[in-house]
Design a protein around this motif. Structure first.
Motif, PDB file in Angstrom:
ATOM      1  N   PRO A 215     -16.734  27.192  -3.023  1.00  0.00           N
ATOM      2  CA  PRO A 215     -17.265  25.938  -2.492  1.00  0.00           C
ATOM      3  C   PRO A 215     -18.422  25.390  -3.320  1.00  0.00           C
ATOM      4  N   LYS A 216     -19.259  26.266  -3.851  1.00  0.00           N
ATOM      5  CA  LYS A 216     -20.386  25.817  -4.672  1.00  0.00           C
ATOM      6  C   LYS A 216     -19.891  25.095  -5.918  1.00  0.00           C
ATOM      7  N   THR A 217     -18.873  25.680  -6.582  1.00  0.00           N
ATOM      8  CA  THR A 217     -18.313  25.039  -7.770  1.00  0.00           C
ATOM      9  C   THR A 217     -17.672  23.706  -7.408  1.00  0.00           C
ATOM     10  N   ALA A 218     -16.965  23.670  -6.292  1.00  0.00           N
ATOM     11  CA  ALA A 218     -16.301  22.433  -5.861  1.00  0.00           C
ATOM     12  C   ALA A 218     -17.326  21.335  -5.601  1.00  0.00           C
ATOM     13  N   LEU A 219     -18.427  21.687  -4.940  1.00  0.00           N
ATOM     14  CA  LEU A 219     -19.451  20.688  -4.654  1.00  0.00           C
ATOM     15  C   LEU A 219     -20.123  20.211  -5.935  1.00  0.00           C
ATOM     16  N   ASP A 220     -20.381  21.138  -6.864  1.00  0.00           N
ATOM     17  CA  ASP A 220     -20.963  20.754  -8.149  1.00  0.00           C
ATOM     18  C   ASP A 220     -20.064  19.766  -8.884  1.00  0.00           C
ATOM     19  N   LEU A 221     -18.755  20.013  -8.825  1.00  0.00           N
ATOM     20  CA  LEU A 221     -17.803  19.124  -9.481  1.00  0.00           C
ATOM     21  C   LEU A 221     -17.851  17.726  -8.876  1.00  0.00           C
ATOM     22  N   CYS A 222     -18.001  17.680  -7.559  1.00  0.00           N
ATOM     23  CA  CYS A 222     -18.016  16.386  -6.876  1.00  0.00           C
ATOM     24  C   CYS A 222     -19.304  15.608  -7.120  1.00  0.00           C
ATOM     25  N   GLU A 223     -20.413  16.318  -7.207  1.00  0.00           N
ATOM     26  CA  GLU A 223     -21.713  15.652  -7.275  1.00  0.00           C
ATOM     27  C   GLU A 223     -22.195  15.365  -8.686  1.00  0.00           C
ATOM     28  N   ASP A 224     -21.643  16.053  -9.663  1.00  0.00           N
ATOM     29  CA  ASP A 224     -22.139  15.901 -11.037  1.00  0.00           C
ATOM     30  C   ASP A 224     -21.051  15.280 -11.915  1.00  0.00           C
ATOM     31  N   GLU A 225     -21.183  13.982 -12.165  1.00  0.00           N
ATOM     32  CA  GLU A 225     -20.183  13.282 -12.975  1.00  0.00           C
ATOM     33  C   GLU A 225     -20.108  13.838 -14.397  1.00  0.00           C
ATOM     34  N   GLN A 229     -16.845  14.713 -16.818  1.00  0.00           N
ATOM     35  CA  GLN A 229     -16.697  14.236 -18.192  1.00  0.00           C
ATOM     36  C   GLN A 229     -16.546  15.400 -19.150  1.00  0.00           C
ATOM     37  N   GLU A 230     -17.285  16.459 -18.885  1.00  0.00           N
ATOM     38  CA  GLU A 230     -17.184  17.675 -19.705  1.00  0.00           C
ATOM     39  C   GLU A 230     -15.771  18.238 -19.646  1.00  0.00           C
ATOM     40  N   ARG A 231     -15.185  18.220 -18.445  1.00  0.00           N
ATOM     41  CA  ARG A 231     -13.801  18.697 -18.303  1.00  0.00           C
ATOM     42  C   ARG A 231     -12.856  17.830 -19.116  1.00  0.00           C
ATOM     43  N   GLU A 232     -13.037  16.510 -19.043  1.00  0.00           N
ATOM     44  CA  GLU A 232     -12.189  15.604 -19.815  1.00  0.00           C
ATOM     45  C   GLU A 232     -12.300  15.891 -21.308  1.00  0.00           C
ATOM     46  N   ASP A 233     -13.526  16.079 -21.790  1.00  0.00           N
ATOM     47  CA  ASP A 233     -13.745  16.354 -23.216  1.00  0.00           C
ATOM     48  C   ASP A 233     -13.080  17.662 -23.630  1.00  0.00           C
ATOM     49  N   SER A 234     -13.205  18.667 -22.766  1.00  0.00           N
ATOM     50  CA  SER A 234     -12.625  19.973 -23.083  1.00  0.00           C
ATOM     51  C   SER A 234     -11.099  19.906 -23.140  1.00  0.00           C
ATOM     52  N   LEU A 235     -10.499  19.220 -22.164  1.00  0.00           N
ATOM     53  CA  LEU A 235      -9.041  19.124 -22.131  1.00  0.00           C
ATOM     54  C   LEU A 235      -8.511  18.257 -23.274  1.00  0.00           C
ATOM     55  N   ASP A 236      -9.254  17.203 -23.617  1.00  0.00           N
ATOM     56  CA  ASP A 236      -8.864  16.385 -24.773  1.00  0.00           C
ATOM     57  C   ASP A 236      -8.941  17.210 -26.051  1.00  0.00           C
ATOM     58  N   GLY A 237     -10.012  17.999 -26.155  1.00  0.00           N
ATOM     59  CA  GLY A 237     -10.160  18.855 -27.329  1.00  0.00           C
ATOM     60  C   GLY A 237      -9.039  19.867 -27.437  1.00  0.00           C
ATOM     61  N   TRP A 238      -8.657  20.448 -26.289  1.00  0.00           N
ATOM     62  CA  TRP A 238      -7.577  21.411 -26.303  1.00  0.00           C
ATOM     63  C   TRP A 238      -6.248  20.752 -26.652  1.00  0.00           C
ATOM     64  N   ALA A 239      -6.061  19.521 -26.205  1.00  0.00           N
ATOM     65  CA  ALA A 239      -4.825  18.796 -26.518  1.00  0.00           C
ATOM     66  C   ALA A 239      -4.660  18.670 -28.028  1.00  0.00           C
ATOM     67  N   HIS A 240      -5.752  18.406 -28.726  1.00  0.00           N
ATOM     68  CA  HIS A 240      -5.688  18.290 -30.184  1.00  0.00           C
ATOM     69  C   HIS A 240      -5.345  19.627 -30.833  1.00  0.00           C
ATOM     70  N   VAL A 241      -5.955  20.693 -30.322  1.00  0.00           N
ATOM     71  CA  VAL A 241      -5.685  22.020 -30.880  1.00  0.00           C
ATOM     72  C   VAL A 241      -4.232  22.414 -30.627  1.00  0.00           C
ATOM     73  N   SER A 242      -3.782  22.214 -29.379  1.00  0.00           N
ATOM     74  CA  SER A 242      -2.414  22.625 -29.044  1.00  0.00           C
ATOM     75  C   SER A 242      -1.375  21.772 -29.750  1.00  0.00           C
ATOM     76  N   ALA A 243      -1.777  20.560 -30.171  1.00  0.00           N
ATOM     77  CA  ALA A 243      -0.860  19.696 -30.914  1.00  0.00           C
ATOM     78  C   ALA A 243      -0.870  20.019 -32.409  1.00  0.00           C
ATOM     79  N   LYS A 244      -1.492  21.128 -32.734  1.00  0.00           N
ATOM     80  CA  LYS A 244      -1.548  21.640 -34.111  1.00  0.00           C
ATOM     81  C   LYS A 244      -2.314  20.698 -35.029  1.00  0.00           C
ATOM     82  N   ARG A 245      -3.561  20.450 -34.628  1.00  0.00           N
ATOM     83  CA  ARG A 245      -4.459  19.665 -35.476  1.00  0.00           C
ATOM     84  C   ARG A 245      -5.644  20.564 -35.829  1.00  0.00           C
ATOM     85  N   PRO A 246      -5.493  21.414 -36.836  1.00  0.00           N
ATOM     86  CA  PRO A 246      -6.504  22.412 -37.180  1.00  0.00           C
ATOM     87  C   PRO A 246      -7.887  21.827 -37.429  1.00  0.00           C
ATOM     88  N   GLU A 247      -7.937  20.583 -37.910  1.00  0.00           N
ATOM     89  CA  GLU A 247      -9.244  19.998 -38.205  1.00  0.00           C
ATOM     90  C   GLU A 247     -10.090  19.829 -36.947  1.00  0.00           C
TER      91      GLU A 247
END
Length: 341
Positions: A215-225, A229-247
């Motif tokens: 519950p603490k993590t869930a509330l932090d996610l809801c209250e801290d935009e 955004q950090e999650r979005e950046d991380s998932l976007d970054g992973w998308a590039h890696v998984s799409a085989k973009r070594p750079e």
């Protein structure tokens, strides 16, 4: 807060404590073990209220003088009740407030000096040891001597809280009553977020799904935009890696490895991501956590076998375990990225 009010949060743990109160068989020490952020400290405080309530000794009324003072003693830095004591990692730097990684033996010894006298106000003094696994070996041994000789402690109860019980001496386990805490049901968390915190239903559902039962993590996610955004950046970054973009591998490493807590959150996101990939492979699309990224997940699932996904997931679990003992985050992440097909 009455102990019974936390039943929906941790039904089994609360039931164990209620039975000990009903049968007047309260242990001299409890070991609350379970995941982070699932209510261990809340239950500990409510248990302290029940033990010391002036009205209802089986639950805690939440309104009498004792219950009120104990409720206001939830902050280790600003405790109000003189007999509610907290043991936490101390700040090493007065300016930055950076905390030590360990609870030191000097802290334990200083605490134990108080036990040769009766409590100031309470029927029973309660000592809450937060992240008890952070006690170093000397601190654990100093505490153990007291746990082994409860008669020397005048009306004092210990509650040790940890998400890593394996880091505590086995003799501490044997001298304490173990109470297990578990991940909180997603439906319970959604209800809490909506009713108690006014979170929009859809956001509450996503946060609860991503919180891994905390519950603490869930509330932090809801209250801290910024966390979203950090999650979005991380998932976007992973998308590039998984799409085989070594750079982009190095960019991702630099993005998450600077901050220990951010790296923890990144690993949590990646584990939920690879869990979702396995769900898609097994035809369980309704169980996907990251529903807002469903198309991206489906595309990645088509490119990689279930066996390879499982290997990646296991590697993430290893990284999370290594990170707990201070292994270098950037090297571990580079090794994972290098294994992407």
């Amino acid at each position: 807060m009455p102990l019974s009010s936390l039943t929906r949060l941790q039904p089994k743990a609360v039931a164990v404590l209620q039975l000990s109160l009903q049968h007047e068989r309260v242990a001299h020490a409890y070991l609350f073990q379970g995941p982070k952020g699932v209510g261990k400290a809340q239950v500990a405080l409510a248990f302290a209220q029940a033990l010391n309530c002036e009205v209802n000794g089986l639950d805690g009324c939440g309104e009498c003088r004792s219950c009120t003072k104990i409720q206001k003693s939830d902050n280790p830095q600003e405790t109000v009740h003189p007999d509610i004591l907290h043991l936490v990692c101390e700040a090493e730097d007065a300016e930055t407030r950076k905390t030590s990684q360990f609870i030191k033996v000097e802290q334990v010894r200083e605490l134990l000096k108080q036990f040769d006298r009766s409590p100031w106000e309470a029927k029973r003094r309660v000592v809450m040891i937060h992240e008890a696994d952070r006690m170093n070996a000397a601190a654990q041994n100093a505490l153990l001597k007291t746990l082994e000789e409860p008669s020397q402690r005048i009306r004092t109860l210990f509650i040790l809280m940890t998400h890593r019980p394996q880091s505590l001496l086995q003799t501490i386990h044997s001298r304490s009553q173990v109470v297990s805490f578990h991940a909180v049901d997603t439906r319970v968390m959604v209800e809490m977020l909506v009713k108690e915190h006014g979170i929009v239903l859809e956001k509450a559902r996503m946060a609860a799904a991503l919180s891994e039962g905390s519950p603490k993590t869930a509330l932090d996610l809801c209250e801290d935009e910024s966390v979203w955004q950090e999650r979005e950046d991380s998932l976007d970054g992973w998308a590039h890696v998984s799409a085989k973009r070594p750079e982009d591998v190095q960019n991702l490493v630099q993005l998450v490895a600077k901050d220990r807590e951010r790296f923890k959150r990144f690993l949590r996101s990646m584990m939920s991501w690879h869990r979702d990939l396995m769900m898609i492979h097994m035809g369980q699309q309704a169980l996907v956590i990251n529903q807002d990224r469903l198309t991206q997940l489906q595309e990645e699932a088509q490119r990689i076998s279930l066996r390879d996904i499982s290997e990646r997931y296991n590697r993430l679990v290893e990284l999370a375990a290594a990170q707990q003992i201070n292994a270098k985050a950037d090297l571990g992440l580079e090794a994972l990225a290098a294994r992407v097909d």
